[in-house]
Scaffold this active site. Structure first.
Site, PDB file in Angstrom:
ATOM      1  N   GLU A  23      19.889  60.070  11.905  1.00  0.00           N
ATOM      2  CA  GLU A  23      20.774  59.229  11.077  1.00  0.00           C
ATOM      3  C   GLU A  23      20.314  59.284   9.629  1.00  0.00           C
ATOM      4  O   GLU A  23      19.112  59.183   9.347  1.00  0.00           O
ATOM      5  CB  GLU A  23      20.717  57.744  11.475  1.00  0.00           C
ATOM      6  N   GLU A  53      15.534  53.391  17.526  1.00  0.00           N
ATOM      7  CA  GLU A  53      14.927  52.447  16.596  1.00  0.00           C
ATOM      8  C   GLU A  53      14.256  51.245  17.258  1.00  0.00           C
ATOM      9  O   GLU A  53      14.708  50.100  17.142  1.00  0.00           O
ATOM     10  CB  GLU A  53      15.960  51.941  15.579  1.00  0.00           C
ATOM     11  N   ARG A  89      26.229  62.910  18.047  1.00  0.00           N
ATOM     12  CA  ARG A  89      25.290  61.973  18.663  1.00  0.00           C
ATOM     13  C   ARG A  89      26.021  60.670  18.946  1.00  0.00           C
ATOM     14  O   ARG A  89      26.554  60.047  18.022  1.00  0.00           O
ATOM     15  CB  ARG A  89      24.104  61.718  17.720  1.00  0.00           C
ATOM     16  N   HIS A  98      21.077  52.177  22.604  1.00  0.00           N
ATOM     17  CA  HIS A  98      21.277  51.841  21.190  1.00  0.00           C
ATOM     18  C   HIS A  98      21.603  50.337  21.109  1.00  0.00           C
ATOM     19  O   HIS A  98      22.688  49.943  20.674  1.00  0.00           O
ATOM     20  CB  HIS A  98      22.382  52.722  20.590  1.00  0.00           C
ATOM     21  N   ASN A 149      15.489  58.284  11.850  1.00  0.00           N
ATOM     22  CA  ASN A 149      16.584  57.680  11.081  1.00  0.00           C
ATOM     23  C   ASN A 149      16.001  57.198   9.766  1.00  0.00           C
ATOM     24  O   ASN A 149      14.986  56.495   9.751  1.00  0.00           O
ATOM     25  CB  ASN A 149      17.193  56.484  11.822  1.00  0.00           C
ATOM     26  N   TYR A 166      16.904  55.665   5.742  1.00  0.00           N
ATOM     27  CA  TYR A 166      17.927  55.105   4.852  1.00  0.00           C
ATOM     28  C   TYR A 166      17.475  54.846   3.427  1.00  0.00           C
ATOM     29  O   TYR A 166      18.252  55.001   2.501  1.00  0.00           O
ATOM     30  CB  TYR A 166      18.509  53.824   5.460  1.00  0.00           C
TER      31      TYR A 166
HETATM   32  C1  PNW Z   1      20.580  51.768  11.993  1.00  0.00           C
HETATM   33  N1  PNW Z   1      16.898  47.555   8.687  1.00  0.00           N
HETATM   34  O1  PNW Z   1      20.345  50.391  11.892  1.00  0.00           O
HETATM   35  C2  PNW Z   1      21.275  51.926  13.321  1.00  0.00           C
HETATM   36  O2  PNW Z   1      20.742  52.905  14.161  1.00  0.00           O
HETATM   37  C3  PNW Z   1      22.763  52.022  13.227  1.00  0.00           C
HETATM   38  O3  PNW Z   1      23.331  51.532  14.396  1.00  0.00           O
HETATM   39  C4  PNW Z   1      23.242  51.282  11.990  1.00  0.00           C
HETATM   40  O4  PNW Z   1      24.633  51.193  11.921  1.00  0.00           O
HETATM   41  C5  PNW Z   1      22.686  52.021  10.793  1.00  0.00           C
HETATM   42  O5  PNW Z   1      21.281  52.168  10.868  1.00  0.00           O
HETATM   43  C6  PNW Z   1      23.014  51.373   9.455  1.00  0.00           C
HETATM   44  O6  PNW Z   1      22.467  50.100   9.372  1.00  0.00           O
HETATM   45  C7  PNW Z   1      19.480  49.770  11.033  1.00  0.00           C
HETATM   46  O7  PNW Z   1      17.205  46.407   8.327  1.00  0.00           O
HETATM   47  C8  PNW Z   1      19.729  48.439  10.785  1.00  0.00           C
HETATM   48  O8  PNW Z   1      15.787  48.063   8.378  1.00  0.00           O
HETATM   49  C9  PNW Z   1      18.882  47.704  10.011  1.00  0.00           C
HETATM   50  C10 PNW Z   1      17.766  48.304   9.472  1.00  0.00           C
HETATM   51  C11 PNW Z   1      17.506  49.655   9.710  1.00  0.00           C
HETATM   52  C12 PNW Z   1      18.372  50.380  10.503  1.00  0.00           C
END
Ligand code: PNW
Length: 460
Positions: A368, A166, A76, A120, A295, A297
């Site tokens: 992601e 996002e 991707r 992006h 995505n 995290y």
């Molecule tokens: C995503 N938050 O970003 C992006 O899609 C990527 O480009 C990035 O490198 C990756 O996650 C890691 O950060 C985010 O603060 C950035 O909630 C910030 C947040 C969530 C996703």
């Protein structure tokens, strides 16, 4: 892991253009809002920028070979809009088009399927000046024109499209908190930006479905990010708060796509601050995704604020806390990554089940998932056991969700290699490959080797 994923499950790695390409002013590329944002002192850690980044522009063949070595079958990446249309509309930059054609051909030669994200975050700077970026009335039409160019140029070989990455981050971090480009600080702008992002997605999909999908036969969807929100206590108020927080985070974008309208909690709380879709627009938006890109995290506790918002420094403040009346917090026992994000694999499973419950049998692709650690290259190796454990536990959580009925069909690790982590610069390393930003050498980390072995065990 005791049980196996199905053979046709998609295993991939992900990146984005501004974070890896470099070559910011070469061969006709126009500037983007991230080029400009990085020039403003104090916006990015150490005032770093993506001018060179991983220089993927000149290293893409080597990078694709490394992907092949890892055994992934999907990659991707995103197209830099201002590389193919330097001012965002009108004139096309053939050298930019050729660059992506070479990448796509190289991937196909290596039996790796391209999954292409159209946007992006690196909006052409001209569109920020001339159209007020994602707040402009014409921006969704302009995006659809750009999308059309990409379908025309690449759609014979690209069969997996992601319109926008996002929208929450763009709206909240770019137009609410101002910590990402274009750096606006506002309570209302995020809702207008989000509205236009949904329209842009839907219009691009409409172009694809009418003019390209019948012959090109690909699929198209949107990728949204969401963390899990666990009720802080089992009180009804906190259970409702966690539901509301997920609606303000994810359903903000996905309810319009699956139901044709915003979640009731947002409509009720925001009133006139939330823009409205016309009937025509609703028809265009509803059903505008062939798959659900996610995505994911981390996880936070959600607690009903009772009108008393605590300004906290916890990551992902949820955007506009006052609008949701939710306070967010972490459990002290949760391990944290170098981003400060908590490692909570069961949150991933709960989120997948929440999505399944709200949008039954929707096809989900995790576009992601990953983590940053303070990796060190010692004697030629990076022994990133914490990342390896992260992947093992999150992938296990995905498997459990599948076993309990979630239609998850793919997983992309963020990221293929260390790269420019937006406002955090280069210090936060998310890669499966270590990048030495002086020599630009790429070195597989222990997690990359584990990932390769893991994918292999799922092939037979
Ligand atoms: C995503 N938050 O970003 C992006 O899609 C990527 O480009 C990035 O490198 C990756 O996650 C890691 O950060 C985010 O603060 C950035 O909630 C910030 C947040 C969530 C996703």
């Amino acid at each position: 892991m005791d049980t196996k994923f199905s053979r046709d499950f998609t295993w991939g790695v992900a990146t984005s253009a501004y974070q890896i390409e470099g070559a910011w002013n070469l061969e006709g590329r126009g500037p983007s809002i991230w080029d400009a944002f990085c020039q403003i002192p104090g916006k990015v850690a150490k005032n770093e920028n993506g001018n060179i980044a991983c220089d993927h522009y000149h290293h893409f063949e080597e990078d694709i070979k490394l992907m092949k070595n890892m055994g992934v079958t999907a990659y991707r990446f995103s197209i830099s809009w201002s590389r193919v249309m330097p001012t965002g509309k009108g004139k096309v930059n053939i050298e930019g088009i050729d660059f992506y054609k070479r990448i796509i051909d190289c991937l196909i030669d290596h039996n790796i399927e391209p999954w292409v994200t159209l946007f992006h975050w690196d909006l052409p700077l001209a569109l920020q000046f001339e159209n007020d970026g994602w707040l402009g009335t014409e921006i969704s039409n302009i995006f659809a024109e750009y999308a059309k160019l990409c379908f025309e140029q690449f759609g014979d070989k690209v069969k997996k499209w992601i319109t926008i990455n996002e929208a929450w981050v763009i709206a909240i971090l770019g137009y609410g908190q101002g910590v990402f480009a274009p750096g606006r600080v506002s309570n209302d702008a995020p809702y207008l930006a989000g509205h236009n992002l949904i329209l842009a997605h839907a219009k691009a999909v409409d172009v694809y479905r009418k003019e390209f999908q019948p012959t090109q036969k690909g699929i198209i969807g949107m990728t949204n990010n969401c963390d899990w929100r666990e009720p802080k206590t089992n009180s009804q108020a906190d259970i409702n708060a966690s539901e509301r927080a997920l609606e303000f985070f994810l359903a903000w974008f996905t309810d319009p796509i699956y139901f044709g309208h915003y979640p009731a909690s947002m409509v009720n709380r925001l009133g006139g601050r939330l823009p409205k879709f016309t009937i025509e627009e609703q028809k265009l938006i509803k059903g505008s995704s062939d798959f659900f890109g996610l995505n994911h995290y981390t996880t936070l506790f959600a607690e009903d604020s009772g009108g008393q918002i605590v300004k906290s420094s916890v990551y992902g403040n949820g955007g506009i806390s006052e609008d949701q009346d939710v306070n967010l917090s972490v459990d002290k026992s949760w391990k944290k990554t170098f981003m400060g994000w908590a490692v909570v694999p069961w949150g991933c499973k709960k989120l997948l089940k929440w999505i399944e419950n709200r949008y039954p049998q929707v096809e989900i692709v995790i576009t992601e998932n990953g983590c940053a650690y303070d990796d060190k290259l010692i004697d030629g190796v990076v022994d990133d056991q914490e990342r390896l454990n992260f992947y093992r536990s999150y992938i296990q959580a995905c498997k459990e969700a599948i076993d309990e009925g979630v239609n998850l069909t793919g997983y992309f690790a963020w990221s293929f290699m260390d790269n420019f982590e937006w406002a955090s610069g280069y210090e936060k390393r998310f890669g499966l490959h270590y990048v030495d930003f002086e020599t630009l050498e790429r070195i597989p980390k222990a997690s990359a080797i584990w990932f390769k072995e893991f994918i292999e065990t799922n092939k037979d």
